[in-house]
Design a protein around this motif. Structure first.
Motif, PDB file in Angstrom:
ATOM      1  N   MET A   1       0.842  -1.233  -0.084  1.00 53.81           N
ATOM      2  CA  MET A   1      -0.050  -0.061   0.036  1.00 53.81           C
ATOM      3  C   MET A   1       0.727   1.328   0.109  1.00 53.81           C
ATOM      4  SD  MET A   1      -3.237  -0.658  -0.102  1.00 53.81           S
ATOM      5  CE  MET A   1      -4.566  -0.422   0.891  1.00 53.81           C
ATOM      6  N   THR A   2       0.484   2.255  -0.673  1.00 52.10           N
ATOM      7  CA  THR A   2       1.051   3.547  -0.901  1.00 52.10           C
ATOM      8  C   THR A   2       0.189   4.720  -0.230  1.00 52.10           C
ATOM      9  OG1 THR A   2       2.462   2.898  -2.657  1.00 52.10           O
ATOM     10  CG2 THR A   2       2.006   5.492  -2.312  1.00 52.10           C
ATOM     11  N   THR A   3       0.569   5.548   0.469  1.00 51.53           N
ATOM     12  CA  THR A   3      -0.063   6.674   0.997  1.00 51.53           C
ATOM     13  C   THR A   3      -0.200   7.635  -0.207  1.00 51.53           C
ATOM     14  OG1 THR A   3       0.212   6.071   3.278  1.00 51.53           O
ATOM     15  CG2 THR A   3      -0.565   8.189   2.648  1.00 51.53           C
ATOM     16  N   ALA A   4      -1.373   8.267  -0.429  1.00 56.16           N
ATOM     17  CA  ALA A   4      -1.612   9.078  -1.331  1.00 56.16           C
ATOM     18  C   ALA A   4      -2.535  10.217  -0.906  1.00 56.16           C
ATOM     19  CB  ALA A   4      -2.470   8.762  -2.640  1.00 56.16           C
ATOM     20  N   TYR A   5      -2.013  11.471  -0.976  1.00 56.37           N
ATOM     21  CA  TYR A   5      -2.880  12.711  -0.630  1.00 56.37           C
ATOM     22  C   TYR A   5      -3.649  13.367  -1.833  1.00 56.37           C
ATOM     23  CZ  TYR A   5      -0.336  12.316   3.707  1.00 56.37           C
ATOM     24  OH  TYR A   5       0.129  11.467   4.787  1.00 56.37           O
ATOM     25  N   ILE A   6      -4.969  13.562  -1.812  1.00 56.74           N
ATOM     26  CA  ILE A   6      -5.628  13.999  -3.000  1.00 56.74           C
ATOM     27  C   ILE A   6      -6.353  15.374  -2.513  1.00 56.74           C
ATOM     28  CG2 ILE A   6      -7.689  13.412  -4.574  1.00 56.74           C
ATOM     29  CD1 ILE A   6      -5.241  11.383  -4.659  1.00 56.74           C
ATOM     30  N   ALA A   7      -6.065  16.509  -3.326  1.00 59.83           N
ATOM     31  CA  ALA A   7      -6.913  17.644  -3.264  1.00 59.83           C
ATOM     32  C   ALA A   7      -8.223  17.522  -3.985  1.00 59.83           C
ATOM     33  CB  ALA A   7      -5.924  18.750  -3.945  1.00 59.83           C
ATOM     34  N   LEU A   8      -9.187  18.046  -3.110  1.00 62.57           N
ATOM     35  CA  LEU A   8     -10.510  18.023  -3.669  1.00 62.57           C
ATOM     36  C   LEU A   8     -11.209  19.441  -3.768  1.00 62.57           C
ATOM     37  CD1 LEU A   8     -10.279  15.670  -1.345  1.00 62.57           C
ATOM     38  CD2 LEU A   8     -12.757  15.151  -2.204  1.00 62.57           C
ATOM     39  N   GLY A   9     -11.540  19.978  -4.636  1.00 62.44           N
ATOM     40  CA  GLY A   9     -12.418  21.289  -4.763  1.00 62.44           C
ATOM     41  C   GLY A   9     -13.569  21.387  -5.702  1.00 62.44           C
ATOM     42  N   SER A  10     -14.470  22.268  -5.360  1.00 61.46           N
ATOM     43  CA  SER A  10     -15.606  22.568  -6.097  1.00 61.46           C
ATOM     44  C   SER A  10     -15.945  23.939  -5.857  1.00 61.46           C
ATOM     45  CB  SER A  10     -16.718  21.554  -5.929  1.00 61.46           C
ATOM     46  OG  SER A  10     -17.997  21.904  -6.391  1.00 61.46           O
ATOM     47  N   ASN A  11     -16.652  24.493  -7.123  1.00 62.61           N
ATOM     48  CA  ASN A  11     -17.550  25.907  -6.794  1.00 62.61           C
ATOM     49  C   ASN A  11     -18.457  26.069  -7.721  1.00 62.61           C
ATOM     50  OD1 ASN A  11     -16.164  26.430  -9.282  1.00 62.61           O
ATOM     51  ND2 ASN A  11     -15.436  28.543  -8.675  1.00 62.61           N
ATOM     52  N   LEU A  12     -19.171  24.855  -8.216  1.00 58.75           N
ATOM     53  CA  LEU A  12     -20.241  24.943  -9.011  1.00 58.75           C
ATOM     54  C   LEU A  12     -21.375  24.250  -8.354  1.00 58.75           C
ATOM     55  CD1 LEU A  12     -18.769  24.945 -12.624  1.00 58.75           C
ATOM     56  CD2 LEU A  12     -19.816  27.093 -11.263  1.00 58.75           C
ATOM     57  N   GLY A  13     -22.785  24.551  -8.466  1.00 60.42           N
ATOM     58  CA  GLY A  13     -23.775  23.749  -7.968  1.00 60.42           C
ATOM     59  C   GLY A  13     -23.610  23.657  -6.433  1.00 60.42           C
ATOM     60  N   ARG A  89      -7.900  26.831 -17.588  1.00 61.92           N
ATOM     61  CA  ARG A  89      -7.205  26.400 -16.363  1.00 61.92           C
ATOM     62  C   ARG A  89      -7.741  27.534 -15.320  1.00 61.92           C
ATOM     63  NH1 ARG A  89      -0.960  25.670 -16.786  1.00 61.92           N
ATOM     64  NH2 ARG A  89      -1.618  24.621 -14.730  1.00 61.92           N
ATOM     65  N   TRP A  90      -7.738  26.828 -14.128  1.00 59.55           N
ATOM     66  CA  TRP A  90      -8.215  27.551 -12.857  1.00 59.55           C
ATOM     67  C   TRP A  90      -9.746  28.018 -12.974  1.00 59.55           C
ATOM     68  CZ3 TRP A  90      -3.238  29.972 -14.576  1.00 59.55           C
ATOM     69  CH2 TRP A  90      -2.038  29.226 -14.139  1.00 59.55           C
ATOM     70  N   GLY A  91     -10.259  27.724 -13.953  1.00 56.36           N
ATOM     71  CA  GLY A  91     -11.748  28.146 -13.903  1.00 56.36           C
ATOM     72  C   GLY A  91     -12.754  27.409 -12.978  1.00 56.36           C
ATOM     73  N   PRO A  92     -14.053  27.754 -13.076  1.00 60.01           N
ATOM     74  CA  PRO A  92     -15.106  27.137 -12.235  1.00 60.01           C
ATOM     75  C   PRO A  92     -15.086  25.647 -12.656  1.00 60.01           C
ATOM     76  CG  PRO A  92     -15.935  28.772 -13.818  1.00 60.01           C
ATOM     77  CD  PRO A  92     -14.515  28.756 -13.999  1.00 60.01           C
ATOM     78  N   ARG A  93     -15.611  24.840 -11.562  1.00 59.29           N
ATOM     79  CA  ARG A  93     -15.802  23.243 -11.934  1.00 59.29           C
ATOM     80  C   ARG A  93     -16.584  22.803 -10.969  1.00 59.29           C
ATOM     81  NH1 ARG A  93      -9.598  22.819 -11.698  1.00 59.29           N
ATOM     82  NH2 ARG A  93     -10.133  24.555 -13.382  1.00 59.29           N
ATOM     83  N   THR A  94     -17.108  21.698 -11.434  1.00 59.08           N
ATOM     84  CA  THR A  94     -18.296  21.108 -10.426  1.00 59.08           C
ATOM     85  C   THR A  94     -17.262  20.020  -9.374  1.00 59.08           C
ATOM     86  OG1 THR A  94     -18.213  19.034 -11.971  1.00 59.08           O
ATOM     87  CG2 THR A  94     -20.121  20.772 -12.010  1.00 59.08           C
ATOM     88  N   LEU A  95     -16.355  19.643  -9.985  1.00 60.24           N
ATOM     89  CA  LEU A  95     -15.210  18.907  -8.946  1.00 60.24           C
ATOM     90  C   LEU A  95     -13.775  18.773  -9.658  1.00 60.24           C
ATOM     91  CD1 LEU A  95     -14.973  16.972  -6.522  1.00 60.24           C
ATOM     92  CD2 LEU A  95     -15.520  14.937  -8.129  1.00 60.24           C
ATOM     93  N   ASP A  96     -12.812  19.354  -8.976  1.00 65.81           N
ATOM     94  CA  ASP A  96     -11.450  18.988  -8.995  1.00 65.81           C
ATOM     95  C   ASP A  96     -10.966  17.936  -8.050  1.00 65.81           C
ATOM     96  OD1 ASP A  96      -9.204  19.550 -10.736  1.00 65.81           O
ATOM     97  OD2 ASP A  96      -8.698  21.291  -9.218  1.00 65.81           O
ATOM     98  N   LEU A  97     -10.069  16.917  -8.695  1.00 65.86           N
ATOM     99  CA  LEU A  97      -9.317  16.124  -8.058  1.00 65.86           C
ATOM    100  C   LEU A  97      -7.953  15.963  -8.503  1.00 65.86           C
ATOM    101  CD1 LEU A  97     -11.800  13.245  -7.757  1.00 65.86           C
ATOM    102  CD2 LEU A  97     -11.473  14.977  -5.987  1.00 65.86           C
ATOM    103  N   ASP A  98      -6.841  16.257  -7.801  1.00 63.87           N
ATOM    104  CA  ASP A  98      -5.545  16.283  -8.027  1.00 63.87           C
ATOM    105  C   ASP A  98      -4.786  15.645  -6.903  1.00 63.87           C
ATOM    106  OD1 ASP A  98      -5.428  18.169 -10.176  1.00 63.87           O
ATOM    107  OD2 ASP A  98      -5.773  19.899  -8.778  1.00 63.87           O
ATOM    108  N   ILE A  99      -3.865  14.687  -7.720  1.00 71.28           N
ATOM    109  CA  ILE A  99      -2.974  13.830  -6.625  1.00 71.28           C
ATOM    110  C   ILE A  99      -1.924  14.646  -6.284  1.00 71.28           C
ATOM    111  CG2 ILE A  99      -1.386  11.936  -6.591  1.00 71.28           C
ATOM    112  CD1 ILE A  99      -2.906  10.829  -9.115  1.00 71.28           C
TER     113      ILE A  99
END
Length: 160
Positions: A1-13, A89-99
């Motif tokens: 197993m590897t530990t991973a950190y994921i960024a989550l973001g949303s600004n629509l809906g 890039r860097w615009g509005p989004r329902t969901l953004d997930l980044d490793i």
């Protein structure tokens, strides 16, 4: 197993609902277990300023997925949440997930860079990451808590 950190973001809906649902979706990924989730933060937009504020958070995963397989799973999760990648890039989004980081892993190709090369610039990423892993040392960037201390966190609000 590897530990991973994921960024989550949303600004629509229903941005808060999108991020909370994304935590659940991450926990359902194959060969992956959600082991930590930061509080949610209300953050001002970054990059393109003429858009709604974001809800941001960070998830910690244990996974056996390889970096590119994890990326593909995250992109599928975004699409399931209604995300359309139109090249803006860097615009509005329902969901953004980044490793952000995978322990012991570095990648640099046309699809993926690990650790994420701009973590050190982004208070909206470092603040929730600091809640989960303040002592995490990011190669070529530094310790999460030290990186956060060097940034202005004005306007970032921890949500109840």
């Amino acid at each position: 197993m590897t530990t991973a950190y994921i960024a989550l973001g949303s600004n629509l809906g229903d941005a808060r609902g999108q991020v909370l649902a994304a935590f659940d979706a991450l926990d359902r990924l194959p060969h992956t277990r959600l082991t930590g989730r930061s509080p949610l933060y209300l953050t001002p937009p970054w990059g393109v300023l003429e858009q709604p504020s974001f809800i941001n958070a960070v998830a910690c995963l244990d996974t056996t997925l390889a970096p590119h397989a994890l990326l593909d799973a995250l992109l599928a999760t975004e699409r399931a949440a209604g995300r359309v990648r139109d090249g803006e890039r860097w615009g509005p989004r329902t969901l953004d997930l980044d490793i952000l980081h995978m322990d012991g892993t570095t990648v640099s190709d046309e699809r993926l860079a690990l650790p994420h090369p701009r973590i050190h610039e982004r208070a909206f990423v470092l603040l929730p990451l600091n809640d989960l892993a303040p002592d995490l040392l990011l190669p070529d960037q530094g310790r999460v808590s030290d990186l956060l201390a060097s940034l202005d966190v004005t306007g970032l609000e921890r949500l109840p």
